[in-house]
Design a protein around this motif. Structure first.
Motif, PDB file in Angstrom:
ATOM      1  N   SER A   1    -101.011 -26.209 -50.522  1.00 59.17           N
ATOM      2  CA  SER A   1    -100.020 -26.286 -49.169  1.00 59.17           C
ATOM      3  C   SER A   1    -100.558 -25.147 -48.275  1.00 59.17           C
ATOM      4  O   SER A   1    -100.532 -25.378 -47.128  1.00 59.17           O
ATOM      5  CB  SER A   1     -98.699 -26.184 -49.652  1.00 59.17           C
ATOM      6  N   LEU A   2    -100.655 -23.981 -48.961  1.00 59.89           N
ATOM      7  CA  LEU A   2    -101.107 -22.932 -47.906  1.00 59.89           C
ATOM      8  C   LEU A   2    -102.593 -23.338 -47.092  1.00 59.89           C
ATOM      9  O   LEU A   2    -102.694 -22.944 -45.888  1.00 59.89           O
ATOM     10  CB  LEU A   2    -101.248 -21.706 -48.540  1.00 59.89           C
ATOM     11  N   ALA A   3    -103.481 -23.853 -47.905  1.00 56.43           N
ATOM     12  CA  ALA A   3    -104.840 -24.126 -47.327  1.00 56.43           C
ATOM     13  C   ALA A   3    -104.658 -25.320 -46.261  1.00 56.43           C
ATOM     14  O   ALA A   3    -105.191 -25.399 -45.122  1.00 56.43           O
ATOM     15  CB  ALA A   3    -105.733 -24.878 -48.533  1.00 56.43           C
ATOM     16  N   ILE A   4    -103.651 -26.428 -46.488  1.00 63.05           N
ATOM     17  CA  ILE A   4    -103.276 -27.293 -45.445  1.00 63.05           C
ATOM     18  C   ILE A   4    -102.698 -26.698 -44.057  1.00 63.05           C
ATOM     19  O   ILE A   4    -103.050 -26.991 -43.106  1.00 63.05           O
ATOM     20  CB  ILE A   4    -102.396 -28.407 -46.042  1.00 63.05           C
ATOM     21  N   ILE A   5    -101.747 -25.606 -44.504  1.00 67.43           N
ATOM     22  CA  ILE A   5    -101.327 -25.187 -43.297  1.00 67.43           C
ATOM     23  C   ILE A   5    -102.291 -24.176 -42.507  1.00 67.43           C
ATOM     24  O   ILE A   5    -102.294 -24.290 -41.227  1.00 67.43           O
ATOM     25  CB  ILE A   5    -100.140 -23.851 -43.555  1.00 67.43           C
ATOM     26  N   GLU A   6    -103.288 -23.540 -43.249  1.00 65.05           N
ATOM     27  CA  GLU A   6    -104.289 -22.862 -42.369  1.00 65.05           C
ATOM     28  C   GLU A   6    -105.237 -23.924 -41.820  1.00 65.05           C
ATOM     29  O   GLU A   6    -105.584 -23.738 -40.418  1.00 65.05           O
ATOM     30  CB  GLU A   6    -105.164 -22.114 -43.347  1.00 65.05           C
ATOM     31  N   GLN A   7    -105.494 -25.191 -42.429  1.00 64.87           N
ATOM     32  CA  GLN A   7    -106.138 -26.158 -41.442  1.00 64.87           C
ATOM     33  C   GLN A   7    -105.624 -26.502 -40.214  1.00 64.87           C
ATOM     34  O   GLN A   7    -106.073 -26.774 -39.234  1.00 64.87           O
ATOM     35  CB  GLN A   7    -106.496 -27.199 -42.487  1.00 64.87           C
TER      36      GLN A   7
ATOM     37  N   MET B   1    -102.598 -17.867 -35.514  1.00 61.37           N
ATOM     38  CA  MET B   1    -103.550 -17.970 -36.468  1.00 61.37           C
ATOM     39  C   MET B   1    -103.602 -16.902 -37.610  1.00 61.37           C
ATOM     40  O   MET B   1    -104.676 -16.498 -38.119  1.00 61.37           O
ATOM     41  CB  MET B   1    -105.085 -17.772 -35.973  1.00 61.37           C
ATOM     42  N   TRP B   2    -102.258 -16.229 -37.975  1.00 60.11           N
ATOM     43  CA  TRP B   2    -102.274 -15.422 -38.895  1.00 60.11           C
ATOM     44  C   TRP B   2    -102.596 -15.916 -40.332  1.00 60.11           C
ATOM     45  O   TRP B   2    -102.666 -15.117 -41.194  1.00 60.11           O
ATOM     46  CB  TRP B   2    -100.852 -14.637 -38.920  1.00 60.11           C
TER      47      TRP B   2
END
Length: 171
Positions: free
Chosen positions: A30-36, A167-168
């Motif tokens: 989920s964190l990786a999806i948010i970063e994308q 972009m944090w």
């Protein structure tokens, strides 16, 4: 049979759980999806899926869940100057009494884009976006200062916006 039910339940809850402090705790996917999506809010779900190791449908479900839980929003971020808002300011607000009720009243004002309760010299910091100086004066003098509980304000008018990013990343 019991282990299958536990495995199924933990798979359903794997993407987000409540942390010990009551906040939502997200898994690495989920964190990786948010970063994308922070990099490009219009990135196709198929491309996100490829980057994080999920199917397009699984990414779509995860994104919808993150939206439903209020973890994130997907919005167009504009430069206020280019869309007719020539004046921005940060307004420090000191409150007598209940800070939360004042914060809620200010958050309901369309010109108040950002309202945060703080510790320090001000009880609240409020970012205001207005059409011009007359509009800013009206918002501060007739609306913000008129909210019950507002004791004082101090305005910090923006002269030039040098940096504004979302972009944090994630932790």
């Amino acid at each position: 049979m019991h282990s299958e039910a536990v495995a199924s339940r933990s798979a359903d809850q794997k993407d987000s759980r409540e942390s010990r402090n009551g906040g939502l705790q997200l898994d690495a996917v989920s964190l990786a999806i948010i970063e994308q999506l922070q990099e490009d809010g219009r990135r196709p779900y198929a491309a996100i899926g490829k980057a994080v190791g999920l199917s397009e449908a699984a990414v779509r479900q995860r994104v919808q869940k993150l939206l439903d839980q209020g973890v994130m929003q997907i919005v167009a971020v504009t430069d206020p100057l280019t869309v007719g808002f020539r004046r921005q300011a940060m307004v420090g607000v000191n409150v007598e009494g209940d800070v939360e009720s004042v914060a809620e009243a200010l958050a309901a004002m369309s010109e108040c884009e950002y309202v945060v309760m703080t510790a320090g010299s001000f009880d609240l910091m409020v970012e205001v976006v207005c059409e011009d100086d007359d509009h800013l004066l009206e918002v501060i003098n007739r609306r913000i200062r008129a909210v019950p509980g507002v004791r004082s304000t101090e305005s910090f008018v923006y002269l030039k916006l040098k940096k504004q990013t979302y972009m944090w990343g994630t932790r």
